[in-house]
Design a protein around this motif. Structure first.
Motif, PDB file in Angstrom:
ATOM      1  N   GLN A 335      26.907   6.867 -17.714  1.00 21.12           N
ATOM      2  CA  GLN A 335      25.487   6.729 -17.380  1.00 21.12           C
ATOM      3  C   GLN A 335      24.868   6.998 -18.498  1.00 21.12           C
ATOM      4  OE1 GLN A 335      24.095   9.535 -14.359  1.00 21.12           O
ATOM      5  NE2 GLN A 335      22.734   7.684 -13.539  1.00 21.12           N
ATOM      6  N   LEU A 352      33.776  10.906 -13.951  1.00 22.84           N
ATOM      7  CA  LEU A 352      35.183  10.704 -13.364  1.00 22.84           C
ATOM      8  C   LEU A 352      35.148   9.923 -11.952  1.00 22.84           C
ATOM      9  CD1 LEU A 352      38.059  11.466 -13.743  1.00 22.84           C
ATOM     10  CD2 LEU A 352      37.929  13.384 -12.391  1.00 22.84           C
ATOM     11  N   ARG A 353      35.986   8.927 -12.018  1.00 27.44           N
ATOM     12  CA  ARG A 353      36.324   8.164 -10.870  1.00 27.44           C
ATOM     13  C   ARG A 353      37.813   8.090 -10.482  1.00 27.44           C
ATOM     14  NH1 ARG A 353      31.746   9.110 -10.583  1.00 27.44           N
ATOM     15  NH2 ARG A 353      29.785   8.046 -10.499  1.00 27.44           N
ATOM     16  N   ASN A 411      31.473  16.578 -18.718  1.00 25.89           N
ATOM     17  CA  ASN A 411      31.385  17.857 -17.671  1.00 25.89           C
ATOM     18  C   ASN A 411      32.544  18.562 -17.941  1.00 25.89           C
ATOM     19  OD1 ASN A 411      28.866  17.309 -15.848  1.00 25.89           O
ATOM     20  ND2 ASN A 411      30.200  15.130 -15.997  1.00 25.89           N
ATOM     21  N   ASP A 473      24.068  22.466 -16.854  1.00 31.71           N
ATOM     22  CA  ASP A 473      24.179  21.730 -15.885  1.00 31.71           C
ATOM     23  C   ASP A 473      23.584  21.979 -14.496  1.00 31.71           C
ATOM     24  OD1 ASP A 473      24.348  18.683 -14.808  1.00 31.71           O
ATOM     25  OD2 ASP A 473      26.584  19.031 -14.909  1.00 31.71           O
ATOM     26  N   ASP A 474      22.968  20.907 -13.629  1.00 28.14           N
ATOM     27  CA  ASP A 474      22.528  21.413 -12.359  1.00 28.14           C
ATOM     28  C   ASP A 474      21.190  22.457 -12.546  1.00 28.14           C
ATOM     29  OD1 ASP A 474      24.125  19.536 -11.703  1.00 28.14           O
ATOM     30  OD2 ASP A 474      25.490  20.793 -10.788  1.00 28.14           O
ATOM     31  N   LYS A 497      18.799  17.044 -10.123  1.00 23.65           N
ATOM     32  CA  LYS A 497      18.125  15.977  -9.511  1.00 23.65           C
ATOM     33  C   LYS A 497      17.368  16.168  -8.274  1.00 23.65           C
ATOM     34  CE  LYS A 497      22.542  14.142  -7.733  1.00 23.65           C
ATOM     35  NZ  LYS A 497      23.503  14.623  -8.691  1.00 23.65           N
ATOM     36  N   GLU A 533      14.558   8.240 -10.360  1.00 26.68           N
ATOM     37  CA  GLU A 533      14.966   6.872  -9.600  1.00 26.68           C
ATOM     38  C   GLU A 533      13.991   5.517  -9.524  1.00 26.68           C
ATOM     39  OE1 GLU A 533      16.183   8.101  -5.658  1.00 26.68           O
ATOM     40  OE2 GLU A 533      18.166   8.691  -6.470  1.00 26.68           O
ATOM     41  N   PHE A 552      19.080   6.405 -11.705  1.00 29.02           N
ATOM     42  CA  PHE A 552      19.416   5.191 -11.380  1.00 29.02           C
ATOM     43  C   PHE A 552      18.428   4.018 -11.991  1.00 29.02           C
ATOM     44  CE2 PHE A 552      21.934   6.599  -7.426  1.00 29.02           C
ATOM     45  CZ  PHE A 552      22.913   7.249  -8.199  1.00 29.02           C
TER      46      PHE A 552
HETATM   47  P1  C2E Z   1      26.499  15.800 -12.127  1.00 31.10           P
HETATM   48  O1  C2E Z   1      27.108  16.488 -13.433  1.00 31.10           O
HETATM   49  O2  C2E Z   1      25.372  16.294 -11.760  1.00 31.10           O
HETATM   50  O3  C2E Z   1      26.568  14.557 -12.372  1.00 31.10           O
HETATM   51  C1  C2E Z   1      25.451  13.562 -12.022  1.00 31.10           C
HETATM   52  C2  C2E Z   1      25.582  12.867 -10.690  1.00 31.10           C
HETATM   53  O4  C2E Z   1      24.446  12.505 -10.097  1.00 31.10           O
HETATM   54  C3  C2E Z   1      26.621  11.897 -10.808  1.00 31.10           C
HETATM   55  O5  C2E Z   1      27.295  12.040  -9.363  1.00 31.10           O
HETATM   56  C4  C2E Z   1      25.826  10.662 -10.659  1.00 31.10           C
HETATM   57  O6  C2E Z   1      26.174   9.373 -10.307  1.00 31.10           O
HETATM   58  C5  C2E Z   1      24.527  10.990 -10.098  1.00 31.10           C
HETATM   59  N1  C2E Z   1      23.284  10.269 -10.287  1.00 31.10           N
HETATM   60  C6  C2E Z   1      22.986   9.682 -11.469  1.00 31.10           C
HETATM   61  N2  C2E Z   1      21.670   9.166 -11.557  1.00 31.10           N
HETATM   62  C7  C2E Z   1      21.437   9.529 -10.262  1.00 31.10           C
HETATM   63  C8  C2E Z   1      19.857   9.113  -9.489  1.00 31.10           C
HETATM   64  O7  C2E Z   1      18.945   8.697  -9.969  1.00 31.10           O
HETATM   65  N3  C2E Z   1      20.150   9.705  -7.995  1.00 31.10           N
HETATM   66  C9  C2E Z   1      21.122   9.981  -7.439  1.00 31.10           C
HETATM   67  N4  C2E Z   1      20.848  10.406  -6.145  1.00 31.10           N
HETATM   68  N5  C2E Z   1      22.288  10.580  -7.988  1.00 31.10           N
HETATM   69  C10 C2E Z   1      22.286  10.216  -9.274  1.00 31.10           C
HETATM   70  P2  C2E Z   1      28.892  11.466  -9.508  1.00 31.10           P
HETATM   71  O8  C2E Z   1      29.264  10.710 -10.571  1.00 31.10           O
HETATM   72  O9  C2E Z   1      29.222  11.458  -8.286  1.00 31.10           O
HETATM   73  O10 C2E Z   1      29.369  13.220  -9.852  1.00 31.10           O
HETATM   74  C11 C2E Z   1      29.296  14.097  -9.070  1.00 31.10           C
HETATM   75  C12 C2E Z   1      29.539  15.398  -9.816  1.00 31.10           C
HETATM   76  O11 C2E Z   1      30.924  15.595 -10.127  1.00 31.10           O
HETATM   77  C13 C2E Z   1      28.653  15.422 -11.299  1.00 31.10           C
HETATM   78  O12 C2E Z   1      27.684  16.083 -11.130  1.00 31.10           O
HETATM   79  C14 C2E Z   1      29.887  16.480 -11.790  1.00 31.10           C
HETATM   80  O13 C2E Z   1      29.397  17.915 -11.593  1.00 31.10           O
HETATM   81  C15 C2E Z   1      31.074  16.220 -11.154  1.00 31.10           C
HETATM   82  N6  C2E Z   1      31.961  15.510 -12.535  1.00 31.10           N
HETATM   83  C16 C2E Z   1      31.883  14.117 -12.563  1.00 31.10           C
HETATM   84  N7  C2E Z   1      32.787  13.706 -13.494  1.00 31.10           N
HETATM   85  C17 C2E Z   1      33.218  15.172 -13.811  1.00 31.10           C
HETATM   86  C18 C2E Z   1      34.411  15.301 -14.918  1.00 31.10           C
HETATM   87  O14 C2E Z   1      34.907  14.501 -15.384  1.00 31.10           O
HETATM   88  N8  C2E Z   1      34.706  16.521 -15.039  1.00 31.10           N
HETATM   89  C19 C2E Z   1      34.215  17.736 -13.999  1.00 31.10           C
HETATM   90  N9  C2E Z   1      34.533  18.747 -14.130  1.00 31.10           N
HETATM   91  N10 C2E Z   1      33.470  17.375 -13.408  1.00 31.10           N
HETATM   92  C20 C2E Z   1      32.971  16.007 -13.208  1.00 31.10           C
END
Ligand code: C2E
Ligand code: CA
Ligand code: CA
Length: 570
Positions: A335, A352-353, A411, A473-474, A497, A533, A552
């Motif tokens: 992203q 990650l997916r 992350n 983060d967050d 967010k 967004e 987004f």
């Molecule tokens: P995060 O690090 O806070 O990642 C951002 C999340 O917000 C991502 O969700 C992304 O898709 C979503 N996002 C981005 N832009 C927007 C937006 O405009 N609106 C909304 N509503 N959401 C948006 P995702 O990809 O589902 O990831 C969720 C969480 O999973 C991540 O939150 C992160 O904490 C964790 N994660 C993802 N990849 C990894 C990884 O490789 N390793 C670890 N340890 N955690 C991961």
């Protein structure tokens, strides 16, 4: 001087009886006579004798039959000597096998010989009795819990097997209630093991009073107890039983002069509801018990079809996850992170997916928690590091654009920070892809920093010394301790967010986000706002001095090729 031997002589032959009485006349014995099997049995069962002399041939029954009846009786335990007119080895064997201590031929009976035989028989019998008693004690030991005296796990499981077979045959139902004390470990730790033991004994007593006579109560070990409720007509009976058990703990227990309030969690599995074997019933009750614990103290929970499908779903998920890495089912999506002023691409966040067969492409929310539970995060995280760094290196060599300074944000999970292999994995990901350290930004959440703070601090300082950047983060969702910002070498603050989403709900949200951005800027931090967004969000952030935007509005997380098509190709 020995006490007189009390003898019962059962023989229908008057001459033989007389001969024996004569032979014993001068000895220290007292003889009672019976001339039929039945009258002999009546005597034997109504008073205690030291020895019974039993003729094999009696008019109403044979001697072996009488012998068996005597040995089956619970009342008296005399030694028994069988008498016979004929020499018969097999009859002698049969007599001994059925509990006689000796076998004598009537012709051989003389005063001395008979007396010796009687004394020996008595001695033999008392040795046998001792042996039986110690066997019995061993069995009790094996089947009883030594602390509480309740049945133990072994005997409970044996009982359960039998009860299930019976219930299935008779088409009846039964239930297993698994009970685990809440916070028992705390009692043990604070009051000591002796008091812990006293508590368990007291709990066992309360439970014994709460269950019905037909219920079977056992201690499985530790602070785990179990009740088998049989002959169930309906589930409410089990609920009532659980309620009675909870009520039994209403009044506090007295421990070392202090009142102590006990509470417990109960998991219930009913035969036929997803469980038909003893092992499955116990497993289901265990799962239900953990559910109960999740709902707080003093709860009971039934194992239901619903819970069953959840558990199975979870088990399949765990199984699939365990193989996902080896089966190359993980992917990284990217992203964009853009400059707040001109939306120029500055970096990408790796997300990650999981391409799970039969379920499509899953996001981290669908599996990260389970992967963490399975301890897979260090491995998966190392893979993400390598994959994302490899991708960044490829973009850097194949694009002619100015975004060569593109940074990648990855992350990190708490488990990775506590994994000793982390430093090496990071160094290798950078080195093997010929990437400078400043391209890499590691994102950690505030909650990650709460535990093991000093070790984590050292690790993060090492990373920062190498030139790797760190992002919190967050931000705003966790503890938001300002101490973190002082103690840890943080470069970037990623404002969660949810604060951008609040912009849509009026002025307080606006003021809060503006203050957060300003606060971070005052500390000299790089500020990223995520979840942008729409252009109103973007403009607001830009106006208040935010550096980087992610959301987004610019792009969703995309597979590598799509990301390159949108942002890098030309
Ligand atoms: P995060 O690090 O806070 O990642 C951002 C999340 O917000 C991502 O969700 C992304 O898709 C979503 N996002 C981005 N832009 C927007 C937006 O405009 N609106 C909304 N509503 N959401 C948006 P995702 O990809 O589902 O990831 C969720 C969480 O999973 C991540 O939150 C992160 O904490 C964790 N994660 C993802 N990849 C990894 C990884 O490789 N390793 C670890 N340890 N955690 C991961
Ligand atoms: Ca992140
Ligand atoms: Ca985030």
């Amino acid at each position: 001087m020995n006490a007189p031997l009390n003898i019962l002589l059962i023989d229908d032959d008057e001459v033989d009886r007389l001969a024996i009485s004569r032979a014993m006349q001068a000895t220290h014995t007292h003889i009672v006579e019976a001339d039929t099997a039945d009258s002999g049995l009546a005597q034997a069962l109504s008073q205690a004798f030291d020895v019974i002399l039993l003729d094999y041939r009696l008019p109403d029954r044979d001697g072996i039959d009488v012998l068996r009846t005597l040995r089956a009786s619970e009342q008296h335990h005399p030694a028994i000597v069988m008498l016979s007119r004929q020499e018969d080895e097999s009859l002698a064997d049969q007599a001994i096998a059925n509990g006689a201590q000796d076998f004598l031929l009537k012709d051989e009976v003389s005063s001395r010989r008979l007396l010796r035989a009687l004394r020996q028989a008595r001695q033999r019998y008392s040795l046998e009795a001792e042996l039986r008693e110690s066997h019995e004690a061993l069995r009790r030991l094996a089947e009883r819990d030594t602390l509480t005296g309740l049945a133990n796990r072994y005997s409970f499981e044996r009982t359960l097997h039998g009860a299930i077979a019976r219930a299935t045959r008779q088409q009846q139902s039964l239930a297993v209630l698994l009970l685990d004390l809440d916070n028992f470990k705390k009692v043990n730790d604070s009051l000591g093991h002796d008091q812990g033991d006293q508590l368990l004994i007291a709990v066992a007593e309360r439970l014994s009073q709460a269950v019905r006579d037909s219920d079977i109560l056992a201690r499985l070990g530790g602070d785990e107890f179990v009740v088998l409720a049989q002959d169930l007509q309906h589930n409410e009976q089990v609920s009532h039983l659980a309620a009675r058990i909870f009520k039994a703990f209403d009044a506090p227990l007295l421990l070392a002069g202090n009142n102590y309030k006990v509470s417990a969690s109960i998991g219930i599995a009913v035969l036929g509801v997803c469980a038909n074997s003893a092992a499955d019933l116990m497993k289901c009750a265990d799962i239900a018990m953990y559910r109960a614990k999740q709902h707080g103290r003093q709860q009971c929970h039934f194992y239901t079809e619903q819970l069953h499908s959840k558990v199975q779903h979870r088990a399949r998920l765990e199984d699939d996850l365990l193989h996902a890495l080896a089966r190359q089912q993980f992917q990284v999506h990217y992203q964009a992170q853009v400059a707040a002023g001109d939306y120029r691409l500055l970096g990408v966040e790796a997300l990650l997916r999981w391409q799970r067969p039969g379920y499509g492409l899953l996001g981290p929310d669908d599996f990260l928690e389970v992967a963490t539970h399975l301890g897979l995060l260090p491995e998966i995280g190392a893979w993400v590091l390598q994959e994302a760094c490899g991708q960044l290196a490829q973009w850097r060599t194949h694009t002619h654009k100015a975004e060569l300074r593109l940074a990648i944000a990855i992350n990190l999970a708490a488990e990775q920070l506590h994994d000793p292999r982390l430093l090496k994995a990071i160094a290798q990901a950078l080195h093997s892809n010929v990437l400078p350290a400043h391209c890499l930004e590691l994102e950690i959440t505030e909650n990650t920093l709460l535990n093991h703070a000093s070790e984590t601090q050292q690790l993060l300082e090492k990373l920062a010394d190498h030139g790797i950047r760190l992002a919190l983060d967050d931000f705003g969702t966790g503890y938001s301790s300002f101490q973190h910002l002082k103690h840890f070498p943080i470069h970037t603050l990623k404002i969660d967010k949810s604060f951008v989403a609040d912009l849509d709900h009026g002025e307080p949200g606006e003021r809060l986000l503006a203050a957060m951005i300003q606060f971070a800027k005052t500390l000299g931090l790089n500020v990223v706002v995520e979840g942008v967004e729409n252009s109103r969000h973007a403009q607001f952030c830009q106006r208040h001095g935010c550096d980087i935007l992610q959301g987004f509005l610019f792009a969703k997380p995309l597979p590598a090729t799509e990301f390159a098509n949108v942002f890098l190709s030309r």
